[in-house]
Structure formats: structure tokens, C-alpha cells
Design a protein around this motif. Structure first.
Motif, PDB file in Angstrom:
ATOM      1  N   UNK A  94       0.349  -4.939   1.727  1.00 25.37           N
ATOM      2  CA  UNK A  94       1.263  -3.758   2.245  1.00 25.37           C
ATOM      3  C   UNK A  94       0.499  -3.061   3.462  1.00 25.37           C
ATOM      4  N   UNK A  95      -1.042  -3.242   3.332  1.00 28.70           N
ATOM      5  CA  UNK A  95      -1.771  -2.810   4.536  1.00 28.70           C
ATOM      6  C   UNK A  95      -3.230  -3.221   4.331  1.00 28.70           C
ATOM      7  N   UNK A 153       2.607  -2.682   6.866  1.00 25.19           N
ATOM      8  CA  UNK A 153       3.830  -3.816   6.997  1.00 25.19           C
ATOM      9  C   UNK A 153       4.689  -2.973   7.690  1.00 25.19           C
ATOM     10  N   UNK A 154       5.241  -3.433   8.765  1.00 25.92           N
ATOM     11  CA  UNK A 154       6.406  -2.654   9.257  1.00 25.92           C
ATOM     12  C   UNK A 154       7.653  -2.588   8.606  1.00 25.92           C
ATOM     13  N   UNK A 155       7.835  -3.885   7.775  1.00 23.46           N
ATOM     14  CA  UNK A 155       8.894  -3.946   6.919  1.00 23.46           C
ATOM     15  C   UNK A 155       9.261  -2.786   6.138  1.00 23.46           C
ATOM     16  N   UNK A 156       7.990  -2.053   5.727  1.00 27.03           N
ATOM     17  CA  UNK A 156       8.074  -0.967   4.651  1.00 27.03           C
ATOM     18  C   UNK A 156       8.776   0.479   5.456  1.00 27.03           C
ATOM     19  N   UNK A 170       2.978   3.013  -1.308  1.00 24.43           N
ATOM     20  CA  UNK A 170       2.919   4.110  -0.727  1.00 24.43           C
ATOM     21  C   UNK A 170       4.388   4.500  -0.012  1.00 24.43           C
ATOM     22  N   UNK A 171       4.857   5.522  -0.056  1.00 25.69           N
ATOM     23  CA  UNK A 171       6.233   5.890   0.302  1.00 25.69           C
ATOM     24  C   UNK A 171       6.232   6.019   1.998  1.00 25.69           C
ATOM     25  N   UNK A 172       6.861   5.195   2.726  1.00 25.66           N
ATOM     26  CA  UNK A 172       6.670   5.372   4.352  1.00 25.66           C
ATOM     27  C   UNK A 172       8.149   5.824   4.937  1.00 25.66           C
TER      28      UNK A 172
END
Length: 563
Positions: A268-269, A171-174, A20-22
């Protein structure tokens, strides 16, 4: 027709792997120091996935934490364990950021929290939910300072990003945090599993540890194995980032058979409610025996994790006699650094006779309520405590109640009850239940008492025993002594210990007024901060009442002087 179906399957498989685009530029870094991680999102932990990233704070506490975007404080949490001191900021873009293990909050939040603690006369006050207008936050505001509170293993900042509406953790790195990482994941162990009754690996019904060798950087291969029936694989692996030696978690795990992806999952989540299924993702028995987590590349039916994408036959491989297969496992971190291992497999049917599985008198039917009794011990399992039907060991010998071995994961808690009619009244006060899987280090488990019985509720199989705590807790003044002038002291510190059932609670007063003492359970130190309140006069009486988990109580009084 089969060719087009294959292409469609591959297309779906690849499409399923997209993220997903964050928003990459919405949140700034919460710390103004180089970002080096000691823990990654989705890392395998005891009974759960790690729900954030752990940012190293150079071994220090007290580093300012900056709000990465506008918002408001939506939640504050103070606990003795877990997150310790934590703060949650809700942002208008639909996400909430979380900061845990703090040393303290920035005023006026700190003053507000201490007001509630003094009002309730408690350190651990659980959750506070301020109204949105109470603490508006601007990007760049200092919201607190890094620490080591709660279940932290050393100073660091635990940082999370959650979907505010669904509370799924992401994931905060995203979101644009970009620690340096050019290191490939490391493979520690590779295991092959027979999954069907007729399955064999190298003519054995047992799982096999596979040896592997490097053929080029990041690429490995095993010797050929002979197999038959339904088989699966598992891998023990970790990842390292630049600037740290910590063994962190990987991002994704993929398995291909003859070039086609049949298994894939990434971190991812996920949601907190599914985190417990980590015990079905890993080889739980192997972990409990060797303390090493092996991630399986096949999924059991009871596993309800949402991490998986487009599995083929749940990652289980059907090996047919006379056919050859190439199994490839690919391990990646979020920077796409990749390590892979190829496993040549030849289908060879075995004539080995199927062995009857072990059984006992204690059969668990997972969908039913199960209750058994041996001597003075009763175990009761609610429906669906176990993920599937099985047989367990249950016996009482030399005062130890053995409820199988802790090698089967449980979905719910069960109740273990001991009859205490044979104990004296004094013994009934002093008794508690201890886990004695390691007999030299008995561990208190939460014990409840009713007339002529004690019981506990636990999710751990294993060995338990009734023990007695006859000793009062220990108290020692640390940085002051009785009748001392402490005008220059900023804090009072007291050492507390209970080696039997453990400390249950403490109550401290100065001049008969409750005072807040923070307990560092890792060091066994209670600390009072003189800045909390102004003392009247110069002579003061400090009093501490300390209780253990069976009710033994110790009281200490000391006089100090302060201008």
C-alpha cells in the motif's frame, strides 16, 4: 479464555489488513490514452521496491502529460540516470504527484530548465526547487511529454503519488486509476526453509523446492512434507494485467497455518529509507545465484520494513513431532484476483546429526568495525555493514581479489583498497578497479586515487581486479559530416563510445560557446537541438572534448554551414 484470545487475534489480524481511504476522484489520469501498465507499485527491483506505476505509452515518446489536479511545480530534476527528466507537482490536498523519464517539459518550464542548464553549462543539474508562484498548475494543463530518459528501459511514464509532508510513497492505483485486470497471479516456485538448528524438511537441513499441482482455477496443492523444528516458506510469483505481457509485482502475500493468518504484507505504501530492506524480504542468495526473486513469508529480526501487519512469530512456524498442519499461501493483486497453494505438513522428528556450519579465518562481527588485509588488498567494513555476524571468504589469486561471493546483502558500503606502489607513473594514471564476477565482461566501479593506492566504496561483495585503460574514447559524426551544409537539420548527432573504463564527461561548443548536448547512454548518442539558440553567420565550428574515467581524452572538430 484461549478461544476469546484467538478471536481477538483474528479480529486484529483482519482489521490490520484494511487500507487507508484515499481520495478516489481527486486526481484524473495523467495520460489521455488507455491505461496499460508495464510496472506496478511495490514491484521487486534491484535493491529497492518500485516507487510508482509504469504506464505504457504505445512504444512512443512525446505523448502529452496532463496535470491530474491543481497545484504548483515544487521540484524539477534532470539526471543522466535514474528518473532522467522528472517533474513534481504539489497539490493542496496534501499529496505530490511525480512524473519521470520525460522527453521534455512544456514551456515555460522547458525554457526555464534550459536557461539553468546553459547558465551552469551542464546537462545533469540535479534538483531545482521553484517557488510556489513560479509555475502554478491547473488541472488539465500539459506539463510535459513522455519519453525514455534516465534509467528507463523503453518509452513509458513513471507516475507516483507521495504524501507531501512525510514523503511516503503510496500506490497510485488506490487513488482511482483503474487499469483492466482479471488475471490471477502466477506461482513460479515454492520453497520450504529450515530456520532453526534442529529444523528438518524431509529429513534434510537444506531448503527444499516444493512441486505443486492445480486442483482448480487459482488453487494449488503440494505433496505432503515431513518437517520438524522452526520452518518457513517462500514463493516466487508475478502478476499480469490485461493488455500486456509484462511480469508485474503482486499486491499482497498472506500465509495461514490451520486457517489462522500468521504472515501478511502488502504494498500500500512505504518510504524510500526502508526500500533497501527488500534484500531481507527476498531470498537474497537465491536471487544472486538464479536471478529469481523468492519472497519469504517469514521476517528476520533485522528487517525494518513497515509493510508487515500483525505477524505471528514473524511468520516462522514451529512444527512439533506427531502433529499435522495445513499451510496455505495466498497471493493477491489489487483487484483481489487470488492464487493460493496449500502445503500439508506432518511433524516428524529427525535423527539426522546437526552439521557444523562452515567457518573461515575472516569472521564478521556486525556491530564492530572489521578490517582485513591480503597481499596488496585491504577491505574495511564500518559498523553494521552486515545485518548479522557471519564468516566471509577473502583471498587474492592471480591478481583477482575475491571478497566472498555477492550472496550476502549489505546495509552499508565498505571500502576496498589496492596498493599501487608497484605501478609506474603512467600505469597509476591508467589504472581503475573493475568488478570481474563475470570475467568476460569486466565492469568499471567508481575508482578514487591517492598516493600509491586506489580504492572504491561499494555495497557489493564479489571479485575485483585492477585493469588499465590505455585507449582514448571513440567519436563519430552521425547525421552530418565535416564542411556540410545543415540548414535543414533540426539536430546534430554524434556517436560516442568508451569500451574500457567508460565515459566520464563531455564538453561541446559551437563557435567556442558551450552548447547543450543530451546524452542517450543506452544508444551512445549525443544530440544538440538547433532550436536552443540562434547562430550568427553561416560558417560554424563544432568541437567536442570527451574524457573517460581514467582521464584519456579525445577531441573532435568539424565545420558545418547553416543559414
Amino acid at each position: 479464555m484461549k478461544f476469546y484470545s484467538f478471536l481477538f487475534l483474528v479480529f486484529l489480524s483482519q482489521f490490520g489488513f484494511t487500507q487507508h481511504q484515499y481520495p478516489k476522484n481527486y486526481f484524473s489520469s495523467p495520460l489521455k490514452i488507455p491505461i496499460v501498465l508495464s510496472g506496478t507499485f511495490g514491484e521487486l527491483r534491484s535493491n529497492h521496491f518500485h516507487s510508482g506505476i509504469d504506464i505504457k505509452t504505445q512504444g512512443k515518446e512525446g505523448i502529452p502529460i496532463y496535470a491530474p489536479a491543481d497545484g504548483h511545480v515544487s521540484r524539477i530534476k534532470i539526471g543522466q540516470y535514474g528518473f532522467g527528466k522528472a517533474i513534481y507537482i504539489e497539490h493542496p490536498n496534501g499529496y505530490t504527484t511525480v512524473y519521470a523519464h520525460l522527453q521534455k517539459f512544456k514551456n515555460p518550464i522547458q525554457q526555464y530548465v534550459k536557461f539553468i542548464q546553459y547558465k551552469k553549462e551542464k546537462y545533469a543539474i540535479g534538483n531545482i526547487f521553484p517557488k510556489p508562484e513560479k509555475f502554478p498548475i491547473k488541472k488539465g494543463d500539459i506539463i510535459g511529454y513522455t519519453g525514455d530518459t534516465g534509467g528507463s528501459g523503453g518509452p513509458h511514464l513513471h507516475y507516483e503519488i507521495r504524501n507531501t509532508k512525510t514523503e511516503k510513497i503510496i500506490n497510485p492505483l488506490l487513488f482511482g486509476i483503474n487499469p483492466k485486470d482479471n488475471k490471477r497471479p502466477t506461482i513460479q516456485k515454492l520453497i520450504a526453509y529450515p530456520l532453526s538448528d534442529d529444523a528438518r524438511i524431509d529429513n534434510s537441513t537444506n531448503k527444499a523446492v516444493l512441486q505443486f499441482k492445480q486442483v482448480e482455477e487459482g488453487k494449488y496443492i503440494t505433496d505432503r512434507i515431513n518437517a520438524y523444528g522452526i520452518i518457513g516458506f517462500g514463493v516466487s510469483t508475478f502478476d499480469r494485467l490485461n493488455g500486456a505481457t509484462n511480469k508485474n509485482g503482486i499486491y499482497s502475500l498472506e500465509m495461514k497455518v490451520n486457517g489462522t493468518t500468521v504472515y501478511y504484507h502488502d504494498v500500500e505504501t512505504f518510504s524510500f529509507s526502508e526500500s533497501k530492506f527488500i534484500n531481507l524480504l527476498i531470498d537474497y542468495k537465491h536471487y544472486k545465484k538464479y536471478k529469481k526473486r523468492v519472497q519469504k513469508t517469514h521476517k528476520v529480526l533485522e528487517n525494518r520494513l513497515s509493510l508487515y501487519k500483525n505477524l505471528v512469530n514473524n511468520g516462522k512456524i514451529v512444527i512439533e513431532n506427531g502433529l499435522n498442519y495445513t499451510v496455505e499461501i495466498l497471493i493477491k493483486d489489487l483487484k483481489n484476483n487470488t492464487t493460493s497453494v496449500k502445503i500439508p505438513v506432518k511433524g516428524v522428528k529427525s535423527n539426522l546429526i546437526f552439521q557444523q556450519k562452515d567457518t573461515t579465518n575472516f569472521k564478521i562481527t556486525a556491530k564492530n568495525f572489521n578490517k582485513f588485509q591480503q597481499k596488496n588488498s585491504i577491505i574495511a567494513f564500518p559498523k553494521n555493514t552486515f545485518y548479522k555476524d557471519c564468516f566471509i571468504d577473502f583471498k587474492v589469486e592471480n591478481g583477482v581479489t575475491k571478497v566472498h561471493t555477492p550472496t550476502i546483502p549489505l546495509d552499508k558500503r565498505y571500502t576496498l583498497t589496492f596498493n599501487t606502489t608497484h605501478l609506474t607513473d603512467l600505469q597509476k594514471q591508467q589504472v581503475y578497479i573493475a568488478n570481474v564476477d563475470y570475467p568476460k565482461y569486466p565492469r568499471y566501479v567508481s575508482t578514487k586515487k591517492k598516493f600509491n593506492k586506489v580504492y572504491t566504496s561499494t555495497k557489493s561483495l564479489g571479485s575485483y581486479k585492477l585493469l588499465f585503460d590505455t585507449k582514448k574514447p571513440y567519436i563519430k559524426l552521425l547525421n552530418f559530416y565535416n564542411k556540410q551544409w545543415v540548414t535543414k537539420h533540426k539536430k546534430l548527432k554524434v556517436k560516442i563510445i568508451d569500451k574500457e573504463s567508460g565515459i566520464r564527461n563531455y564538453h561541446a561548443t559551437i563557435d567556442n560557446q558551450w552548447v547543450l548536448m543530451e546524452f542517450n547512454h543506452k544508444k551512445g548518442i549525443l544530440t544538440y537541438d538547433f532550436s536552443d539558440k540562434k547562430l550568427v553567420g553561416s560558417k560554424h565550428l563544432f568541437k567536442l572534448v570527451l574524457s573517460d574515467n581514467v582521464g584519456n581524452t579525445k577531441t573532435l572538430k568539424a565545420t558545418f554551414f547553416r543559414k
